[in-house]
Scaffold this motif. Structure first.
Motif, PDB file in Angstrom:
ATOM      1  N   THR A  88       1.113  -1.281  -0.183  1.00 16.10           N
ATOM      2  CA  THR A  88       0.150   0.066   0.620  1.00 16.10           C
ATOM      3  C   THR A  88       0.819   1.218  -0.300  1.00 16.10           C
ATOM      4  N   LEU A  89       0.646   2.014  -0.920  1.00 12.17           N
ATOM      5  CA  LEU A  89       1.346   3.402  -0.657  1.00 12.17           C
ATOM      6  C   LEU A  89       0.902   4.725  -0.554  1.00 12.17           C
ATOM      7  N   PRO A  90       2.182   6.155  -0.223  1.00 11.39           N
ATOM      8  CA  PRO A  90       1.190   6.553   1.118  1.00 11.39           C
ATOM      9  C   PRO A  90       0.218   7.382   0.718  1.00 11.39           C
ATOM     10  N   ASP A  91      -0.404   7.136  -0.412  1.00  8.66           N
ATOM     11  CA  ASP A  91      -1.761   7.763  -0.944  1.00  8.66           C
ATOM     12  C   ASP A  91      -2.442   7.104  -0.317  1.00  8.66           C
ATOM     13  N   GLY A  92      -2.508   5.685  -0.183  1.00  3.91           N
ATOM     14  CA  GLY A  92      -3.827   4.480   0.200  1.00  3.91           C
ATOM     15  C   GLY A  92      -3.632   4.227  -1.436  1.00  3.91           C
ATOM     16  N   ALA A  93      -2.699   4.210  -2.393  1.00  4.09           N
ATOM     17  CA  ALA A  93      -3.689   3.283  -3.192  1.00  4.09           C
ATOM     18  C   ALA A  93      -2.549   1.586  -3.552  1.00  4.09           C
ATOM     19  N   THR A  94      -2.529   0.876  -3.805  1.00  5.16           N
ATOM     20  CA  THR A  94      -2.414  -0.853  -3.540  1.00  5.16           C
ATOM     21  C   THR A  94      -0.874  -1.055  -5.196  1.00  5.16           C
ATOM     22  N   PHE A  95      -0.347  -1.285  -5.370  1.00 10.37           N
ATOM     23  CA  PHE A  95      -0.261  -2.137  -5.862  1.00 10.37           C
ATOM     24  C   PHE A  95       0.384  -3.200  -6.024  1.00 10.37           C
ATOM     25  N   ARG A  96       0.376  -4.341  -6.991  1.00  8.14           N
ATOM     26  CA  ARG A  96       0.754  -6.072  -7.867  1.00  8.14           C
ATOM     27  C   ARG A  96       1.473  -6.028  -8.227  1.00  8.14           C
ATOM     28  N   ALA A  97       2.694  -6.343  -8.140  1.00  8.44           N
ATOM     29  CA  ALA A  97       3.271  -7.699  -9.201  1.00  8.44           C
ATOM     30  C   ALA A  97       3.661  -8.346  -9.129  1.00  8.44           C
ATOM     31  N   PRO A  98       3.056  -9.845 -10.232  1.00  2.93           N
ATOM     32  CA  PRO A  98       3.123 -10.678 -10.234  1.00  2.93           C
ATOM     33  C   PRO A  98       4.914 -10.951 -10.225  1.00  2.93           C
ATOM     34  N   ALA A  99       5.800 -11.915 -10.366  1.00  4.20           N
ATOM     35  CA  ALA A  99       7.043 -12.136 -10.166  1.00  4.20           C
ATOM     36  C   ALA A  99       7.962 -13.569  -9.977  1.00  4.20           C
ATOM     37  N   VAL A 100       8.632 -13.581 -11.035  1.00  2.00           N
ATOM     38  CA  VAL A 100       9.077 -14.645 -10.362  1.00  2.00           C
ATOM     39  C   VAL A 100      10.913 -15.502 -10.204  1.00  2.00           C
ATOM     40  N   LEU A 101      11.407 -15.857  -9.722  1.00  2.00           N
ATOM     41  CA  LEU A 101      12.986 -15.549  -9.076  1.00  2.00           C
ATOM     42  C   LEU A 101      13.351 -17.475  -9.503  1.00  2.00           C
ATOM     43  N   VAL A 102      14.270 -16.832 -10.240  1.00  2.00           N
ATOM     44  CA  VAL A 102      15.045 -18.712 -10.592  1.00  2.00           C
ATOM     45  C   VAL A 102      16.473 -18.724 -10.448  1.00  2.00           C
ATOM     46  N   VAL A 103      16.766 -19.787  -9.698  1.00  2.00           N
ATOM     47  CA  VAL A 103      17.894 -19.763  -9.199  1.00  2.00           C
ATOM     48  C   VAL A 103      18.798 -21.365  -9.765  1.00  2.00           C
ATOM     49  N   HIS A 104      19.583 -20.772 -10.385  1.00  2.00           N
ATOM     50  CA  HIS A 104      20.612 -21.984 -10.945  1.00  2.00           C
ATOM     51  C   HIS A 104      21.954 -22.212 -10.116  1.00  2.00           C
ATOM     52  N   THR A 105      21.953 -23.363  -9.909  1.00  2.00           N
ATOM     53  CA  THR A 105      23.474 -24.084  -8.864  1.00  2.00           C
ATOM     54  C   THR A 105      23.962 -24.770  -9.494  1.00  2.00           C
ATOM     55  N   GLY A 106      25.379 -25.087  -8.861  1.00  2.00           N
ATOM     56  CA  GLY A 106      26.017 -25.598  -9.684  1.00  2.00           C
ATOM     57  C   GLY A 106      26.179 -27.150  -9.248  1.00  2.00           C
ATOM     58  N   ASP A 107      27.190 -28.674 -10.065  1.00  2.00           N
ATOM     59  CA  ASP A 107      27.409 -29.483  -8.851  1.00  2.00           C
ATOM     60  C   ASP A 107      27.401 -29.218  -7.229  1.00  2.00           C
ATOM     61  N   ASP A 108      28.106 -28.477  -7.064  1.00  2.00           N
ATOM     62  CA  ASP A 108      28.461 -28.166  -5.850  1.00  2.00           C
ATOM     63  C   ASP A 108      27.010 -28.047  -5.125  1.00  2.00           C
ATOM     64  N   GLY A 109      26.120 -26.939  -5.540  1.00  2.00           N
ATOM     65  CA  GLY A 109      25.117 -26.566  -4.896  1.00  2.00           C
ATOM     66  C   GLY A 109      25.210 -25.429  -4.493  1.00  2.00           C
ATOM     67  N   ARG A 110      25.873 -24.877  -4.764  1.00  2.00           N
ATOM     68  CA  ARG A 110      26.118 -23.234  -4.551  1.00  2.00           C
ATOM     69  C   ARG A 110      25.376 -22.995  -5.752  1.00  2.00           C
ATOM     70  N   VAL A 111      25.200 -21.439  -4.578  1.00  7.00           N
ATOM     71  CA  VAL A 111      24.146 -20.522  -6.650  1.00  7.00           C
ATOM     72  C   VAL A 111      25.013 -20.072  -7.690  1.00  7.00           C
ATOM     73  N   THR A 112      25.193 -20.229  -8.611  1.00  6.30           N
ATOM     74  CA  THR A 112      26.135 -19.548  -9.614  1.00  6.30           C
ATOM     75  C   THR A 112      25.118 -18.507 -10.911  1.00  6.30           C
ATOM     76  N   ARG A 113      23.498 -18.576 -10.720  1.00  7.48           N
ATOM     77  CA  ARG A 113      22.885 -17.323 -11.219  1.00  7.48           C
ATOM     78  C   ARG A 113      21.565 -17.584 -10.737  1.00  7.48           C
ATOM     79  N   ILE A 114      21.301 -15.880 -11.194  1.00  8.73           N
ATOM     80  CA  ILE A 114      20.378 -15.913 -10.299  1.00  8.73           C
ATOM     81  C   ILE A 114      19.431 -14.777 -10.692  1.00  8.73           C
ATOM     82  N   GLU A 115      18.201 -15.499 -11.069  1.00  7.60           N
ATOM     83  CA  GLU A 115      17.355 -14.647 -12.513  1.00  7.60           C
ATOM     84  C   GLU A 115      15.454 -13.511 -11.660  1.00  7.60           C
ATOM     85  N   GLU A 116      15.621 -12.163 -11.447  1.00  5.71           N
ATOM     86  CA  GLU A 116      14.484 -11.932 -11.199  1.00  5.71           C
ATOM     87  C   GLU A 116      14.042 -11.447 -12.356  1.00  5.71           C
TER      88      GLU A 116
END
Length: 84
Positions: A41-69
């Motif tokens: 909710t914004l200061p003026d009382g209006a609301t916003f809504r934004a669908p999103a997707v987060l994609v997390v890539h990991t290497g063979d060792d399980g460590r994060v190699t890339r993040i995309e939003e």
């Protein structure tokens, strides 16, 4: 590199109820996906809504190699305007 925590603090200072809602996760081995909706909710009382997707890539060792939003920034325009 952007300061993620600093960005969230700045958003919460203007939109105290800022949240990620409806989180759904999918794990497909080296790629994990989270689908969610950014809301608030914004200061003026209006609301916003934004669908999103987060994609997390990991290497063979399980460590994060890339993040995309993916989010339609046009739906966040009112938030960006409130942040100045």
């Amino acid at each position: 590199m952007p300061d993620t925590f600093g960005s969230v603090r700045a958003i919460r200072s203007v939109v105290p109820d800022f949240a990620m809602t409806g989180v759904r996760t999918h794990d497909a081995g080296p790629v994990s996906v989270a689908q969610y909706t950014l809301r608030g909710t914004l200061p003026d009382g209006a609301t916003f809504r934004a669908p999103a997707v987060l994609v997390v890539h990991t290497g063979d060792d399980g460590r994060v190699t890339r993040i995309e939003e993916y989010v339609d920034t046009a739906q966040l325009a009112p938030l960006f305007a409130a942040l100045g």
